[in-house]
Write a protein that holds these residues in place. Structure first.
Motif, mmCIF file in Angstrom:
data_model
loop_
_atom_site.group_PDB
_atom_site.id
_atom_site.type_symbol
_atom_site.label_atom_id
_atom_site.label_comp_id
_atom_site.label_asym_id
_atom_site.label_seq_id
_atom_site.Cartn_x
_atom_site.Cartn_y
_atom_site.Cartn_z
ATOM 1 N N SER A 1 0.817 -1.222 0.000
ATOM 2 C CA SER A 1 0.000 0.000 0.000
ATOM 3 C C SER A 1 0.848 1.269 0.000
ATOM 4 C CB SER A 1 -0.928 0.010 1.209
ATOM 5 O OG SER A 1 -0.191 0.016 2.420
ATOM 6 N N ILE A 2 2.032 1.213 0.629
ATOM 7 C CA ILE A 2 2.857 2.418 0.732
ATOM 8 C C ILE A 2 3.859 2.499 -0.407
ATOM 9 C CG2 ILE A 2 4.503 3.688 2.185
ATOM 10 C CD1 ILE A 2 3.155 2.321 4.604
ATOM 11 N N GLY A 3 4.493 1.368 -0.709
ATOM 12 C CA GLY A 3 5.446 1.369 -1.810
ATOM 13 C C GLY A 3 6.862 1.053 -1.375
ATOM 14 N N SER A 4 7.820 1.683 -1.997
ATOM 15 C CA SER A 4 9.236 1.377 -1.801
ATOM 16 C C SER A 4 9.689 1.733 -0.391
ATOM 17 C CB SER A 4 10.064 2.183 -2.804
ATOM 18 O OG SER A 4 9.970 3.570 -2.497
ATOM 19 N N PRO A 5 10.846 1.204 0.034
ATOM 20 C CA PRO A 5 11.404 1.590 1.341
ATOM 21 C C PRO A 5 11.548 3.104 1.490
ATOM 22 C CG PRO A 5 12.577 -0.308 0.494
ATOM 23 C CD PRO A 5 11.655 0.131 -0.603
ATOM 24 N N GLY A 6 11.931 3.773 0.404
ATOM 25 C CA GLY A 6 12.056 5.223 0.478
ATOM 26 C C GLY A 6 10.737 5.895 0.809
ATOM 27 N N LYS A 7 9.645 5.378 0.255
ATOM 28 C CA LYS A 7 8.332 5.954 0.546
ATOM 29 C C LYS A 7 7.913 5.670 1.988
ATOM 30 C CE LYS A 7 6.577 5.978 -4.193
ATOM 31 N NZ LYS A 7 5.554 5.468 -5.142
ATOM 32 N N ILE A 8 8.289 4.499 2.502
ATOM 33 C CA ILE A 8 7.996 4.184 3.901
ATOM 34 C C ILE A 8 8.734 5.149 4.819
ATOM 35 C CG2 ILE A 8 8.271 2.447 5.712
ATOM 36 C CD1 ILE A 8 7.856 0.310 3.548
ATOM 37 N N VAL A 9 10.007 5.375 4.535
ATOM 38 C CA VAL A 9 10.799 6.309 5.339
ATOM 39 C C VAL A 9 10.221 7.714 5.249
ATOM 40 C CG1 VAL A 9 13.063 7.400 5.562
ATOM 41 C CG2 VAL A 9 12.908 4.930 5.180
ATOM 42 N N GLU A 10 9.819 8.132 4.060
ATOM 43 C CA GLU A 10 9.253 9.466 3.888
ATOM 44 C C GLU A 10 7.944 9.613 4.659
ATOM 45 O OE1 GLU A 10 8.894 13.425 2.371
ATOM 46 O OE2 GLU A 10 10.543 12.037 2.794
ATOM 47 N N LEU A 11 7.106 8.576 4.625
ATOM 48 C CA LEU A 11 5.852 8.627 5.381
ATOM 49 C C LEU A 11 6.134 8.797 6.869
ATOM 50 C CD1 LEU A 11 2.802 8.350 5.695
ATOM 51 C CD2 LEU A 11 3.117 5.856 5.742
ATOM 52 N N ALA A 12 7.091 8.029 7.383
ATOM 53 C CA ALA A 12 7.433 8.137 8.798
ATOM 54 C C ALA A 12 7.973 9.521 9.135
ATOM 55 C CB ALA A 12 8.452 7.061 9.170
ATOM 56 N N ARG A 13 8.627 10.152 8.188
ATOM 57 C CA ARG A 13 9.227 11.467 8.429
ATOM 58 C C ARG A 13 8.191 12.577 8.451
ATOM 59 N NH1 ARG A 13 11.178 15.940 5.871
ATOM 60 N NH2 ARG A 13 10.389 15.252 3.840
ATOM 61 N N VAL A 14 7.228 12.524 7.544
ATOM 62 C CA VAL A 14 6.311 13.659 7.389
ATOM 63 C C VAL A 14 4.978 13.469 8.117
ATOM 64 C CG1 VAL A 14 7.329 14.221 5.162
ATOM 65 C CG2 VAL A 14 5.268 12.785 5.236
#
Length: 292
Positions: A183-196
């Motif tokens: 649902s979220i996507g790549s590891p980078g997108k997971i990290v970005e979600l956690a950040r913002v």
């Protein structure tokens, strides 16, 4: 309605997910529920939310807003953790007779009343308390950056971390991590979600984790085992023993109850009331002090 300041009280329970405001007048309680009110993460938004809620209550009661502002008010707000922040809130609000604290004592008072007991508040954030002979010892409540272990926010963040652990090969894929990664996507997108994402945004992942827990998902089981260990360690550090009544409350509290029962041999008690009930009780005490 004419506001009688001697028999009217305001209670405010502001948290990371919602802000509840009650006005008790002529023996009747009127409430509104608005968006989040955390002065640490959004000071001016919290002030606007409170003023909006008071305006709505005044309009509902056909009362003059100036009279409402003079009513004794007890305000428990997420993020109001020290006297400096509390003073800023008091100065920013038009209320003339308000006591402002963080949201911990209102939650303890609502859940335990005046009786001895231990309390774990497990909503968007978390904190822990032991109340004995009217004195309260507190732990936690320092917010998402510095704590909130076992909370809804923490569960959501831990679920994202579990998805990254799969990427690193630390744990095998589970249905929960597979669904999150899809649902979220790549590891980078997971990290970005956690950040913002705000704490409230991450807390919205918690119901998905609880659903996975109930299905026996290994990642969800690890998350709740870790959270339960933290809860017990903190309560014991405050002086809690199984002979002292224990109340768990908040949006994710129910998911921890089976763990507490297995670990302690006791069943946590339901809360006597809500944080808003506690704030209203404390508002009555303000009036008593003023009248003395």
């Amino acid at each position: 309605m004419t506001i009688d300041e001697n028999h009217t009280f305001i209670a405010i329970d502001g948290g990371g997910t919602s802000c509840r405001i009650a006005l008790e007048a002529q023996g009747k309680r009127h409430e509104v529920t608005l968006s989040a009110a955390n002065v640490m993460t959004d000071f001016y938004g919290t002030v606007r939310t409170i003023i909006t809620g008071l305006d709505l209550l005044a309009s509902r009661l056909s009362a003059r807003i100036e009279d409402v502002y003079n009513v004794p008010a007890f305000i428990g707000l997420a993020g109001a953790i020290d006297s400096d922040i509390q003073t800023r809130v008091r100065q920013a609000l038009p209320l003339t007779c308000a006591v402002i604290e963080d949201d911990r004592r209102t939650a303890v008072r609502g859940a335990l009343g005046a009786e001895d007991g231990a309390f774990a508040g497990l909503g968007t954030g978390s904190f822990f308390a032991l109340q004995q002979s009217g004195a309260i010892r507190l732990a936690g409540g320092w917010g998402a950056r510095m704590g909130d272990e076992a909370s809804g926010f923490w569960i959501g963040r831990a679920a994202l971390k579990a998805a990254l652990d799969v990427e690193d090969g630390l744990h095998p894929e589970s249905p929960l991590t597979r669904d999150l990664r899809a649902s979220i996507g790549s590891p980078g997108k997971i990290v970005e979600l956690a950040r913002v994402a705000s704490p409230g945004d991450l807390a919205r992942i918690a119901p998905q984790v609880i659903e996975a827990l109930n299905a026996g998902d290994p990642a969800a089981v690890r998350i709740f085992a870790s959270g339960s260990e933290y809860i017990l360690t903190t309560l014991r550090a405050l002086g809690w023993t199984p002979s002292i009544p224990l109340v768990l409350n908040g949006g994710v509290a129910h998911a921890y109850i089976p763990y507490m029962e297995r670990a302690t041999g006791i069943c946590p008690q339901p809360p006597k009331g809500t944080p808003l009930d506690g704030a209203l009780d404390l508002a009555h005490e303000i009036k008593c002090r003023i009248s003395a």
